[in-house]
Scaffold this active site. Structure first.
Site, short mmCIF file in Angstrom:
data_model
loop_
_atom_site.label_atom_id
_atom_site.label_comp_id
_atom_site.label_asym_id
_atom_site.label_seq_id
_atom_site.Cartn_x
_atom_site.Cartn_y
_atom_site.Cartn_z
N ILE A 1 0.81 -1.22 0.00
CA ILE A 1 0.00 0.00 0.00
C ILE A 1 0.84 1.27 0.00
CG2 ILE A 1 -2.01 -1.07 1.07
CD1 ILE A 1 -1.10 0.03 3.75
N SER B 1 11.57 6.11 1.57
CA SER B 1 13.01 5.93 1.57
C SER B 1 13.44 4.80 2.50
CB SER B 1 13.69 7.23 2.00
OG SER B 1 13.26 7.61 3.28
N VAL C 1 9.12 -0.51 2.43
CA VAL C 1 7.81 -0.72 1.85
C VAL C 1 6.79 -0.98 2.95
CG1 VAL C 1 6.51 -2.10 0.18
CG2 VAL C 1 8.94 -1.73 -0.17
N LYS D 1 5.26 -2.28 8.13
CA LYS D 1 6.34 -1.55 7.47
C LYS D 1 7.60 -2.42 7.48
CE LYS D 1 6.59 2.89 8.21
NZ LYS D 1 6.70 4.24 8.85
N ASP E 1 9.34 17.13 10.04
CA ASP E 1 9.02 16.77 8.65
C ASP E 1 7.53 16.92 8.38
OD1 ASP E 1 9.52 16.05 6.04
OD2 ASP E 1 9.47 13.90 6.43
#
Length: 446
Positions: A18, A22, A25, A41, A131
């Site tokens: 999905i 960096s 996946v 993850k 971020d």
């Protein structure tokens, strides 16, 4: 369990891919004990910039805060670290696409109140996020009780701005390398100044104006190198008057930006004042926080999920008996990680909030059982991809912040009163065949 069942962490079954970033996946998954849907993850254990362990600890530190996903597991599977968290809906960037690349003032005001509350919760735990971007704010799963709640995810760049025990603020520093996403980062970050709470707030303001305007004045700038491009973006931010940036929108957005840009480095923001600004916007619109976001009004009120139903039906047909996930398969709905680009994707230990010495023991460095890993992924060095909408894209090794080697960081022991480690023990063998390749770089245009 056997590798053929695609089960990791003892009882998490891996489904379709999905997202990506960096770090690696993300796959959809299922907790086989209670049939709960989760997100899993993966990152290569030998990544140049491992972050899932630190991210796990950050989730544990923030546990119980509204709008923070639950974390269920961290461990190792063969050549990868894995992290299991709540499965959520699409990102605000995804929803912006569905809504024609602009949000209404009402939607931005309602979203701003939630996003500001999430950042405040992070700050209250002595952390700065560093971020801020639409890709890292996700809504809840459709048809759930929290479907309209905005969550914040991806804590790979967080850092302590103060000692969590003594509350002593970190010192002001300059000559810092950039960290974050250039499009949204604060002017002070462009100038190489240490980030603190004010920088998260300014970046939030840039996101709010991005939602309202559909783009920011410093998007689409070109330069020969990434460094020059980031400099041009910073210069454009400084030269764009706030009145011009906020022109045509309620005065409260200008007041927010002016407040954020004029905060002192170690100042405690007045979050109530900022929340009040967006409450005034809603009052002027003669409305309330009724959760009627733009994305819920799409398709004659059927909502964003109705626009995805056809694609979802196709995906369900393909995954009725899901094979081992393949990297080339893509989710049409959740690409929040694929569309992000951090200026810095690798951090030294002193930049990590829970830094600890790298493990060099035999058990850590030993290769997994190759019988259970017939197709180990190819390890590659992390790179940063900086495309823009004109098609320009450049790859270069991700820069490393080298200016803070003497910085005194907050250690893991200092937060033991706030959270307890419950990490899963390492496994000597993988439960399933490795199906991932090391992902490097991402593709947000600045």
């Amino acid at each position: 369990m056997s590798g053929q069942n695609n089960v990791v962490g003892v009882h998490y079954k891996v489904g379709r891919r999905i997202g990506e970033g960096s770090f690696g996946v993300i796959f959809e998954g299922t907790n086989l004990l209670n049939n709960q849907q989760v997100a899993i993850k993966f990152e290569p254990r030998r990544s140049d910039a491992p972050q899932l362990r630190d991210e796990y600890r950050t989730y544990k530190l923030l546990a119980g805060c509204t709008g923070i996903p639950n974390v269920y597991y961290f461990g190792q599977e063969g050549l990868h670290n894995i992290l299991v968290i709540d499965l959520l809906g699409p990102s605000l960037e995804d929803l912006l696409d569905l809504c024609g690349r602009k949000f209404s003032v009402k939607t931005v005001a309602m979203a701003a109140k939630q996003m500001l509350a999430r950042v405040q919760s992070i700050h209250e735990k002595s952390l700065v996020y560093r971020d801020i971007k639409p890709d890292n704010f996700l809504i809840g799963r459709p048809n759930s009780k929290n479907a309209n709640m905005i969550y914040v995810v991806d804590f790979g760049m967080v850092k302590f701005y103060r000692d969590p025990v003594t509350k002593q603020h970190i010192p002001y520093r300059e000559k810092k390398n950039l960290s974050g996403t250039a499009r949204y980062m604060s002017i002070n970050t462009h100038l190489g100044r240490e980030q603190s709470r004010r920088d998260d707030l300014e970046a939030l303001g840039h996101v709010f104006m991005y939602f309202l305007r559909g783009s920011l004045p410093w998007q689409g700038l070109k330069a020969a190198t990434n460094k020059q491009k980031y400099e041009r973006i910073g210069e454009k931010k400084q030269s764009t008057p706030l009145r011009e940036l906020c022109a045509g929108f309620p005065e409260e957005f200008y007041k927010y930006m002016h407040y954020a840009r004029n905060l002192a480095f170690d100042a405690t923001p007045d979050y109530d004042y900022l929340q009040g600004l967006f409450s005034k916007v809603l009052e002027r619109l003669n409305t309330t926080e009724d959760e009627n976001f733009d994305w819920n009004l799409l398709n004659n009120g059927k909502g964003w999920q109705s626009l995805k139903s056809r694609n979802a039906e196709t995906e369900n047909q393909r995954s009725s008996k899901p094979p081992a996930p393949k990297l080339e398969s893509k989710s049409p709905a959740l690409q929040n990680h694929a569309s992000t680009q951090n200026v810095v994707s690798k951090r030294s230990d002193y930049e990590k909030p829970f830094a600890e010495p790298h493990l060099n023991s035999a058990s850590d460095s030993a290769e997994p059982n190759q019988n259970s890993l017939p197709n180990p992924p190819t390890e590659t060095k992390a790179t940063t991809t900086v495309p823009d909408r004109s098609g320009l894209a450049t790859n270069q090794p991700a820069p490393v912040d080298v200016h803070d080697s003497s910085e005194e960081r907050v250690t893991r022991e200092q937060v033991q009163n706030a959270t307890k480690e419950t990490e899963a023990p390492k496994k000597k063998k993988s439960f399933w065949a490795s199906i991932l390749s090391c992902c490097s770089g991402s593709n947000e245009d600045t």
